[in-house]
Write a protein that holds these residues in place. Structure first.
Motif, PDB file in Angstrom:
ATOM      1  N   LEU A 188       0.764  -1.415   0.210  1.00  0.00           N
ATOM      2  CA  LEU A 188       0.075  -0.193   0.053  1.00  0.00           C
ATOM      3  C   LEU A 188       0.569   1.159  -0.178  1.00  0.00           C
ATOM      4  O   LEU A 188       1.809   1.327   0.952  1.00  0.00           O
ATOM      5  CB  LEU A 188      -0.737   0.168   1.356  1.00  0.00           C
ATOM      6  N   LEU A 189       0.724   1.918  -0.879  1.00  0.00           N
ATOM      7  CA  LEU A 189       1.903   3.243  -1.456  1.00  0.00           C
ATOM      8  C   LEU A 189       0.487   4.735  -0.986  1.00  0.00           C
ATOM      9  O   LEU A 189      -0.287   5.006  -1.753  1.00  0.00           O
ATOM     10  CB  LEU A 189       1.890   3.065  -2.579  1.00  0.00           C
ATOM     11  N   ILE A 190       1.386   4.803   0.249  1.00  0.00           N
ATOM     12  CA  ILE A 190       0.567   5.814   0.431  1.00  0.00           C
ATOM     13  C   ILE A 190       1.350   7.446   0.732  1.00  0.00           C
ATOM     14  O   ILE A 190       2.261   7.610   0.900  1.00  0.00           O
ATOM     15  CB  ILE A 190       0.181   6.564   2.136  1.00  0.00           C
TER      16      ILE A 190
ATOM     17  N   SER B 150       5.306   2.970  -8.189  1.00  0.00           N
ATOM     18  CA  SER B 150       4.348   1.952  -8.775  1.00  0.00           C
ATOM     19  C   SER B 150       4.336   0.975  -9.667  1.00  0.00           C
ATOM     20  O   SER B 150       4.923   0.044  -9.931  1.00  0.00           O
ATOM     21  CB  SER B 150       3.100   2.597  -8.805  1.00  0.00           C
ATOM     22  N   GLU B 151       5.232   1.822 -11.121  1.00  0.00           N
ATOM     23  CA  GLU B 151       5.792   1.415 -11.768  1.00  0.00           C
ATOM     24  C   GLU B 151       6.842   0.594 -11.759  1.00  0.00           C
ATOM     25  O   GLU B 151       7.002  -0.790 -12.400  1.00  0.00           O
ATOM     26  CB  GLU B 151       6.279   2.265 -13.304  1.00  0.00           C
TER      27      GLU B 151
ATOM     28  N   ALA C 101      -1.752  -0.945  -4.617  1.00  0.00           N
ATOM     29  CA  ALA C 101      -3.033  -0.389  -4.146  1.00  0.00           C
ATOM     30  C   ALA C 101      -2.240   1.559  -3.383  1.00  0.00           C
ATOM     31  O   ALA C 101      -1.388   1.486  -3.187  1.00  0.00           O
ATOM     32  CB  ALA C 101      -3.276  -0.574  -2.908  1.00  0.00           C
ATOM     33  N   LEU C 102      -2.946   2.271  -4.133  1.00  0.00           N
ATOM     34  CA  LEU C 102      -2.298   4.128  -3.600  1.00  0.00           C
ATOM     35  C   LEU C 102      -2.976   4.528  -3.625  1.00  0.00           C
ATOM     36  O   LEU C 102      -4.763   4.958  -3.369  1.00  0.00           O
ATOM     37  CB  LEU C 102      -1.900   4.257  -4.929  1.00  0.00           C
TER      38      LEU C 102
ATOM     39  N   LYS D 173      -5.031  -5.194   3.061  1.00  0.00           N
ATOM     40  CA  LYS D 173      -4.458  -6.018   3.853  1.00  0.00           C
ATOM     41  C   LYS D 173      -2.890  -5.962   3.149  1.00  0.00           C
ATOM     42  O   LYS D 173      -2.785  -7.066   2.484  1.00  0.00           O
ATOM     43  CB  LYS D 173      -5.662  -7.313   4.179  1.00  0.00           C
ATOM     44  N   PRO D 174      -2.560  -5.062   3.003  1.00  0.00           N
ATOM     45  CA  PRO D 174      -0.772  -5.397   2.353  1.00  0.00           C
ATOM     46  C   PRO D 174      -0.143  -6.052   2.994  1.00  0.00           C
ATOM     47  O   PRO D 174      -0.522  -6.090   4.828  1.00  0.00           O
ATOM     48  CB  PRO D 174      -0.652  -3.686   2.815  1.00  0.00           C
ATOM     49  N   ASP D 175       0.938  -6.094   3.051  1.00  0.00           N
ATOM     50  CA  ASP D 175       1.894  -7.099   3.471  1.00  0.00           C
ATOM     51  C   ASP D 175       2.833  -6.507   3.773  1.00  0.00           C
ATOM     52  O   ASP D 175       3.560  -6.205   5.216  1.00  0.00           O
ATOM     53  CB  ASP D 175       2.953  -7.811   2.442  1.00  0.00           C
TER      54      ASP D 175
END
Length: 86
Positions: free
Chosen positions: A5-7, A18-19, A29-30, A45-47
């Motif tokens: 999960l990128l915030i 992301s790329e 997921a952004l 539910k990211p790792d």
């Protein structure tokens, strides 16, 4: 496949990260706003979370503190700030 999960509120930087991660078979997921981050963690539910410190809606340090109350989810901080006080 591991999910990240990128915030991050900088859209161009988020696209580049992301790329890059997708090339190495990570699912990304952004989230672009801090006030949407905690709900996204519950939903996705990211790792691992990659977290910008300077976000609209909720500061990255506040997000991290909230995550630590309930979880030991790995968090990587991403920032351009030079004066970080923990």
């Amino acid at each position: 496949m591991k999910k990240i999960l990128l915030i991050e509120d900088d859209v161009r930087l988020a696209e580049l990260i992301s790329e890059y991660l997708c090339r190495y078979d990570f699912e990304v997921a952004l989230v672009l706003r801090g006030d949407q981050a905690l709900a996204a963690v519950a939903r996705e539910k990211p790792d691992v979370v990659i977290l910008d410190l300077m976000l609209p809606g909720m500061d990255g340090m506040d997000i991290c503190r909230q995550l630590r109350k309930d979880s030991s989810l790995p968090v990587m901080m991403l920032t351009a700030r030079a004066d970080i006080k923990l």
